[in-house]
Scaffold this motif. Sequence first.
Motif, PDB file in Angstrom:
ATOM      1  N   UNK A  38      -4.849  10.298 -17.546  1.00 11.54           N
ATOM      2  CA  UNK A  38      -5.208   8.991 -18.064  1.00 11.54           C
ATOM      3  C   UNK A  38      -6.677   8.556 -18.452  1.00 11.54           C
ATOM      4  N   UNK A  39      -7.693   8.893 -17.309  1.00 10.08           N
ATOM      5  CA  UNK A  39      -8.937   8.873 -17.408  1.00 10.08           C
ATOM      6  C   UNK A  39      -9.594   9.659 -16.218  1.00 10.08           C
ATOM      7  N   UNK A  40     -10.958   9.785 -16.660  1.00  8.46           N
ATOM      8  CA  UNK A  40     -11.972  10.552 -15.596  1.00  8.46           C
ATOM      9  C   UNK A  40     -13.049   9.903 -15.483  1.00  8.46           C
ATOM     10  N   UNK A  41     -13.378   9.176 -14.343  1.00 14.51           N
ATOM     11  CA  UNK A  41     -14.579   8.464 -14.236  1.00 14.51           C
ATOM     12  C   UNK A  41     -15.220   8.858 -12.922  1.00 14.51           C
ATOM     13  N   UNK A  42     -16.282   7.912 -12.637  1.00 12.89           N
ATOM     14  CA  UNK A  42     -17.436   8.350 -11.550  1.00 12.89           C
ATOM     15  C   UNK A  42     -17.466   7.182 -10.782  1.00 12.89           C
ATOM     16  N   UNK A  43     -17.478   7.470  -9.395  1.00 10.82           N
ATOM     17  CA  UNK A  43     -17.913   6.474  -8.398  1.00 10.82           C
ATOM     18  C   UNK A  43     -19.000   7.215  -7.661  1.00 10.82           C
ATOM     19  N   UNK A  44     -20.173   6.589  -7.814  1.00  8.26           N
ATOM     20  CA  UNK A  44     -21.296   7.170  -7.061  1.00  8.26           C
ATOM     21  C   UNK A  44     -21.437   8.647  -7.480  1.00  8.26           C
ATOM     22  N   UNK A  45     -21.396   9.614  -6.472  1.00  4.36           N
ATOM     23  CA  UNK A  45     -20.968  11.022  -6.817  1.00  4.36           C
ATOM     24  C   UNK A  45     -19.727  11.724  -6.630  1.00  4.36           C
ATOM     25  N   UNK A  46     -18.772  10.756  -6.677  1.00  5.86           N
ATOM     26  CA  UNK A  46     -17.381  11.129  -6.675  1.00  5.86           C
ATOM     27  C   UNK A  46     -16.871  10.995  -7.976  1.00  5.86           C
ATOM     28  N   UNK A  47     -15.887  12.225  -8.133  1.00  5.20           N
ATOM     29  CA  UNK A  47     -15.210  12.457  -9.706  1.00  5.20           C
ATOM     30  C   UNK A  47     -13.662  11.655  -9.340  1.00  5.20           C
ATOM     31  N   UNK A  48     -13.214  11.106 -10.447  1.00  7.35           N
ATOM     32  CA  UNK A  48     -12.001  10.428 -10.258  1.00  7.35           C
ATOM     33  C   UNK A  48     -11.231  10.630 -11.498  1.00  7.35           C
ATOM     34  N   UNK A  49     -10.146  11.405 -11.215  1.00 12.60           N
ATOM     35  CA  UNK A  49      -8.828  11.849 -12.151  1.00 12.60           C
ATOM     36  C   UNK A  49      -7.787  11.077 -12.096  1.00 12.60           C
ATOM     37  N   UNK A  50      -7.620  10.101 -13.035  1.00 11.98           N
ATOM     38  CA  UNK A  50      -6.195   9.322 -12.891  1.00 11.98           C
ATOM     39  C   UNK A  50      -5.354  10.070 -13.640  1.00 11.98           C
ATOM     40  N   UNK A  51      -4.319  10.318 -12.916  1.00 13.94           N
ATOM     41  CA  UNK A  51      -2.917  10.834 -13.478  1.00 13.94           C
ATOM     42  C   UNK A  51      -1.670   9.889 -13.794  1.00 13.94           C
ATOM     43  N   UNK A  52      -1.501   9.720 -15.112  1.00 13.21           N
ATOM     44  CA  UNK A  52      -0.470   8.829 -15.191  1.00 13.21           C
ATOM     45  C   UNK A  52      -0.971   7.151 -15.250  1.00 13.21           C
ATOM     46  N   UNK A  53      -0.145   6.547 -14.288  1.00 18.70           N
ATOM     47  CA  UNK A  53      -0.553   5.135 -13.771  1.00 18.70           C
ATOM     48  C   UNK A  53      -0.613   4.924 -12.341  1.00 18.70           C
ATOM     49  N   UNK A  54      -0.544   6.448 -11.582  1.00 19.92           N
ATOM     50  CA  UNK A  54      -0.645   6.240 -10.210  1.00 19.92           C
ATOM     51  C   UNK A  54      -1.557   7.141  -9.611  1.00 19.92           C
ATOM     52  N   UNK A  55      -1.333   8.462  -9.218  1.00 16.95           N
ATOM     53  CA  UNK A  55      -2.283   9.245  -8.268  1.00 16.95           C
ATOM     54  C   UNK A  55      -3.664   9.418  -8.998  1.00 16.95           C
ATOM     55  N   UNK A  56      -4.519   9.396  -7.989  1.00 13.20           N
ATOM     56  CA  UNK A  56      -5.774   9.753  -8.437  1.00 13.20           C
ATOM     57  C   UNK A  56      -6.249  11.000  -7.668  1.00 13.20           C
ATOM     58  N   UNK A  57      -6.811  11.942  -8.359  1.00 13.19           N
ATOM     59  CA  UNK A  57      -7.398  13.020  -7.728  1.00 13.19           C
ATOM     60  C   UNK A  57      -9.057  12.792  -7.832  1.00 13.19           C
ATOM     61  N   UNK A  58      -9.548  12.659  -6.451  1.00 12.02           N
ATOM     62  CA  UNK A  58     -10.987  12.171  -6.297  1.00 12.02           C
ATOM     63  C   UNK A  58     -11.576  13.519  -5.592  1.00 12.02           C
ATOM     64  N   UNK A  59     -12.597  13.971  -6.574  1.00 12.46           N
ATOM     65  CA  UNK A  59     -13.401  15.080  -5.870  1.00 12.46           C
ATOM     66  C   UNK A  59     -14.814  14.767  -5.404  1.00 12.46           C
TER      67      UNK A  59
END
Length: 292
Positions: A50-71
């Motif tokens: 759904x989206x790939x965003x940034x929080x500070x130095x964290x990457x956030x991949x949102x899959x569908x409308x639920x789980x996030x893979x945060x790296x």
Amino acid sequence: MPELPEVQALAERIAELSAGRTVERVEVLSVQVLKTFDPPVTALHGQAVSSVTRHGKFLDLLAGDGPHLVLHLARAGWIRHRASFPAPKPGAGGGRPGRGPLALRIVLDDGSGFDVTEQGTTKRLAAYVVTDPQLVPGVARLGTDPLGPDFTEQRLAELTAGQRHRLKTFLTDQTVLAGIGNAYSDEVLHEARLSPYVLASTLTPEQLTALHTAIRETLGAAVARAHETTADALKAEKRAGMAVHGRAGERCPRCGDTVRSVNFADSSLQYCPTCQTGGRVLADRRLSRLLK
């Protein structure tokens, strides 16, 4: 270490390359990389990106409308796009866990995807599967984004008020400003002509203005450069754009003085004496200990 500009560029690249794609599978190839267990990593499988965003130095991949893979890539982590992956052997289930640099693999439905790697023996790269990125402790503690609309000069004045930390520590404290690390803090301080050892709470209004301008312009320029650079060249481009960080012994591009370094146990800072400390050379902690 990837900092705000590089992580922003990686988020944009991953978003572009995964647009319209579905996560086929995520392979965890390092036993210590995954820090969560509920939801399981399989919750990402079959979900559209759904989206790939940034929080500070964290990457956030949102899959569908639920789980996030945060790296969080830590000091030595990186992400590389793969146009395709070797076909898994029967029963092997994709990549094989081991002690190499490969920590995690994201495979998309068209056969492309991303390898998440970490060099070195100290493994700090972290991955989280969560329903909300605020459930990741590091994300929940993040302070103001220095490129966000809330980071005004007044906000900087509020953040520095009462601070007993030196400017170098203040800038790299992720609970205060999210995304600035060792390299860009050196660059910001050089641009603002401020010593890394000045107490944050003692800045004059003029110095606050200079610091705010340096933060916005240094990071903004780095993001713009990163946006025009391929992912594989981001590390080299980052170093090429540095005026003082990693350049001890070289000439300051502004005044020609020699760039100096202060070394600590596991890090160092670089600065220009003429531009930042009134010509005073700061004591090198490591060398001072050796001379005792």
